[in-house]
Design an enzyme around this catalytic site. Sequence first.
Site, PDB file in Angstrom:
ATOM      1  CB  SER A 246      35.760  39.231  41.682  1.00  9.99           C
ATOM      2  OG  SER A 246      36.937  39.815  41.157  1.00  9.99           O
ATOM      3  CE  LYS A 247      36.198  30.708  40.062  1.00  2.00           C
ATOM      4  NZ  LYS A 247      34.962  29.973  39.937  1.00  2.00           N
ATOM      5  NE  ARG A 248      36.900  40.259  36.048  1.00  4.93           N
ATOM      6  CZ  ARG A 248      35.676  40.676  36.306  1.00  4.93           C
ATOM      7  NH1 ARG A 248      34.654  39.983  35.893  1.00  4.93           N
ATOM      8  NH2 ARG A 248      35.460  41.789  36.983  1.00  4.93           N
ATOM      9  CG  ASP A 249      39.385  41.767  40.036  1.00  9.30           C
ATOM     10  OD1 ASP A 249      39.595  41.736  38.813  1.00  9.30           O
ATOM     11  OD2 ASP A 249      38.451  42.395  40.552  1.00  9.30           O
ATOM     12  N   GLY A 250      41.680  37.731  41.266  1.00  8.34           N
ATOM     13  CA  GLY A 250      42.691  36.976  42.002  1.00  8.34           C
ATOM     14  C   GLY A 250      42.877  37.457  43.434  1.00  8.34           C
TER      15      GLY A 250
END
Length: 319
Positions: A246-250
Site C-alpha cells: 500500500s501507498k500508506r505503508d510506503g
Amino acid sequence: MQVRTRFAPSPTGFLHLGGLRSALYAYLFARQNNGAFILRIEDTDQERFVPGATEVIYNTLRDCGMNWDEGPDVGGDRGPYIQSQRKDLYLPYAVQLVETGHAYYCFCEKTETEEGGGVFERAEDPCRGLAEDEVRRRLDAGMPYVIRQRIPDEGTTTFHDEIFGDVTAPNKDLDDQVLIKRDGLPTYNFANVVDDHLMGITHVVRGNEYLSSAPKYTRLYQAFGWTEPEYVHCPLITDEEHHKLSKRDGDAYYSDYIEKGYLTEALINYLALVGWNPGDDREFFTMDELVEAFDVSRLNKAPGIFDVDKLTWFNAEYI
Ligand code: GLU
C-alpha cells in the site's frame, strides 16, 4: 509473426511495484523473442492525471534498463502512443458496434457518473431495447449519451490466459460496460482493446485485476472479428501478511525503495523472482540473463509475496 508486447501505465503518480513487474515480464518476453516492447501512456481518465507522472514512468523504465522500441518520445509506426492524442479514433469503432448490434446508445441520467459507478443491472436499462427511430430522434435532439456494450443474457464467454488457463464467465454476470463516455472519450475498457489491436499487440501482460473484465474484452474482439492477443494476467504482489502493498505503508512504489537506498539492479532481480522462478536454484540475474532464462510457463498462479528481508539480502549481495 513478430512478438509485440506493451506496457500501458496510467500517469497517476509513482510506479507501483506490481506495474513495474508487469512491465518487466512484458519486456523480457519481447526481448527473448526478438520482438518489440511498446510504451503506451493511458491518460484518458483526466481526473486521475498527475502532472509529471509520465516523466516518472520514462525515468523509472530507463533506470531499470527497460528500453522501449516504440512510444511517445521515440515514435513508431502505430502511434500516437499517448491515449489522449488518439481520442477521436474510438467513437467510430463504437458506432460500428452499435450498427452490428453489439453495443447501444444509452441516454439514462444515471450513467453520468460512469466510468465506475452507476452500473445498471442489465435487464433494467431502459435504453437496451429502444426502437431505432427513437434512438435517432434523441440523437438528433442532441441528448447526451454513452455507448454501452451489449452482452447477451444467455451463454458463456471463454478466453485463454497463459497463467490461469481457460477462463469461462457466464454472460449474465458481465455488465453492459460503458465504451464511450458522455464526454465522447473512451473508457479504459474500450480503449485498451482498440489500441492493442491497432498497435498489433500479440501478448498482453498485466495485473490480474483485469482478469474479471477480460471476457468483455474477448466479446469486443469477437464482435470486431479481430484476433485476440495472448493474455498473461500476473497475480497480485502482497506483503508477508498477504495484504496488498500500500501507498500508506510506503512500500508500494519503486521510488520508496530507491529512496531507502536499495539498488535498482537488486530490486529488478528480486522483483523478477516474485511471481516467477527459473526452475533451478539460480537467484542472481542480470537483465540479459533474465531475458535468456525467463519462461512464461513458470509464472506462479498464487500471489507473489514481497519479502523485504529477502530484498535486503539481495541488495547487500549486490553492494
Ligand atoms: N492503464 C492500465 C493501468 O495502469 C493498464 C492496464 C493494462 O495493461 O491493460 O492499470
